[in-house]
Design a protein around this motif. Structure first.
Motif, PDB file in Angstrom:
ATOM      1  N   TYR A 272       1.104   6.169  -6.854  1.00 21.30           N
ATOM      2  CA  TYR A 272       0.480   5.923  -8.152  1.00 21.30           C
ATOM      3  C   TYR A 272      -1.028   6.156  -8.100  1.00 21.30           C
ATOM      4  O   TYR A 272      -1.646   6.532  -9.097  1.00 21.30           O
ATOM      5  N   LYS A 273      -1.610   5.933  -6.948  1.00 19.38           N
ATOM      6  CA  LYS A 273      -3.049   6.163  -6.806  1.00 19.38           C
ATOM      7  C   LYS A 273      -3.374   7.650  -6.670  1.00 19.38           C
ATOM      8  O   LYS A 273      -4.464   8.085  -7.035  1.00 19.38           O
TER       9      LYS A 273
ATOM     10  N   GLN B 212       0.818  -1.205   0.000  1.00 18.10           N
ATOM     11  CA  GLN B 212       0.000   0.000   0.000  1.00 18.10           C
ATOM     12  C   GLN B 212       0.855   1.260   0.000  1.00 18.10           C
ATOM     13  O   GLN B 212       0.528   2.265  -0.667  1.00 18.10           O
TER      14      GLN B 212
END
Length: 416
Positions: A239-240, A233
């Motif tokens: 990237y999220k 995570q």
């Protein structure tokens, strides 16, 4: 070597006469039981009264001493028997002083021997007790002084026949040898019992450590899973969230690196805990969802499974530990109560999980060979989770009950 021998004799004499503590280093018998205390008290009281009275009467009627002298000598030579079972060296010192006083009081009286037979019998009892509970150095000193009092001094100053002095010496030596043999055997038995108890404690500590290592190895997968999730995570966060500030990106990178480092160190520690001949497990750790399979696998038992309350998802560590507790309880039932009817109850209460495994007693021959650590492992798991374990007889059988909180943040190290 020649110079050391006189020193050893002098040390033995000093220890016996004055330096050695009157409280013995070891006990010939246990004083924990009331009937033993009462028996010893009655026997010593009877001997002390009988020997004291006999000595007083012989001094008055046979040796012709005055009443006060006879009472003094009789009390010194007989009454110490009361303390002999507890303080034999002190009793011997008082009796030896009484025997010497009798030799001084009678002088060269012409009697066959300067003491009553009752005094000699009491002395033999005390000599045996001294040899049974005292160190060898003290026993040697007591033997030399006793032989001097019974043989050397009376032969030189009281006209005692040498052949009778030899007989008295032999009797004293037999009493000392007998006491040393009995005390040595008793001391050896006590030492063996103490070593066996220390061995049992060492085995118990070893069993606890082995179970803790096994629990740590089993929980490795749980910890590794969570650490892997944290690392993934943290790596996926930039990237999220494309507009993430550089400071936040650095923070997530640090979390990722620290999680991976922690995972690596955890694997190394678990590798150290694993035995040399033990391979790493390649299958997922079981949980309560596999409980029906576990119940069905015990062919030697008639097992019934009951689930009470709404089934809920358990934390992974609790899920694994609950399964292992039931598994170990069923293994113990199969080993010690073969052919029995076993009831397994899983109760999902509001704040805790309650496990109960009960059998109705063996129907065949129990297997007393060494198995797992049984209750030790269950107790360690329950302690780790901050729960309560109860195990004991239940009617004709055995019951194991564990209450495990779902999650209370308990740190088992705080109880140690």
């Amino acid at each position: 070597m020649i110079e050391q021998a006189p020193r050893s004799v002098v040390s033995a004499l000093l220890e016996a006469a004055a330096l050695a503590p009157v409280r013995p280093e070891r006990r010939l018998y246990s004083t924990d039981r009331t009937w033993v205390k009462v028996t010893v008290l009655l026997v010593t009281l009877s001997l002390a009264v009988g020997f004291t009275g006999g000595s007083i009467a012989i001094y008055i009627n046979v040796h012709g001493l005055g009443t006060s002298q006879s009472w003094l000598l009789g009390l010194l030579q007989g009454l110490p028997l009361l303390a002999a079972p507890y303080l034999p060296l002190a009793a011997w010192r008082i009796m030896a002083a009484g025997l010497l006083l009798a030799e001084v009081a009678l002088g060269h009286h012409g009697d066959f021997m300067p003491w009553p037979v009752t005094s000699l019998l009491g002395l033999l009892v005390v000599l045996a007790l001294v040899a049974a509970v005292s160190p060898r150095l003290v026993t040697k000193g007591v033997s030399v002084l006793t032989i001097s009092i019974l043989a050397v001094v009376p032969i030189l100053f009281n006209g005692l026949e040498p052949w009778f002095g030899l007989i008295l010496t032999a009797l004293a030596a037999l009493a000392l040898i007998f006491g040393d043999a009995v005390g040595g055997r008793r001391w050896a038995e006590m030492s063996l019992a103490e070593q066996a108890e220390l061995r049992r404690q060492d085995l118990a500590r070893q069993a606890v450590l082995e179970e803790r290592s096994r629990i740590a190895r089993e929980l490795h997968d749980v910890v590794a899973h969570h650490m892997s999730v944290i690392a993934l995570q943290a790596e996926a966060a930039p990237y999220k969230i494309p507009e993430l500030p550089e400071a936040a990106r650095a923070t997530f990178a640090l979390l990722r690196d620290e999680a991976r480092a922690a995972l690596t160190e955890t694997r190394r520690v678990v590798g150290l805990l694993r035995a040399d001949d033990e391979a790493a497990e390649r299958v997922p750790q079981p949980g309560m969802d596999r409980l029906p399979e576990l119940v069905a696998s015990h062919d030697g038992l008639r097992v019934t499974l009951t689930v009470v309350g709404a089934v809920r998802t358990l934390p992974e560590g609790l899920d694994l530990s609950a399964y292992r507790i039931i598994q170990e309880a069923l293994s113990n039932a199969a080993r010690y109560a073969p052919g029995s009817a076993v009831s397994v109850e899983v109760r999902y209460d509001g704040d805790r999980l309650r496990l109960a495994v009960r059998d109705d007693g063996p129907r065949g021959e129990p297997d007393t060979s060494n198995g797992g650590h049984g209750l030790v492992g269950m107790r360690e798991r329950v302690t780790m989770l901050g729960g309560v374990l109860t195990a004991g007889e239940d009617g004709e059988g055995w019951a194991v009950v564990a209450e495990l909180p779902y999650d209370d943040g308990h740190d088992p190290r705080g109880d140690r």
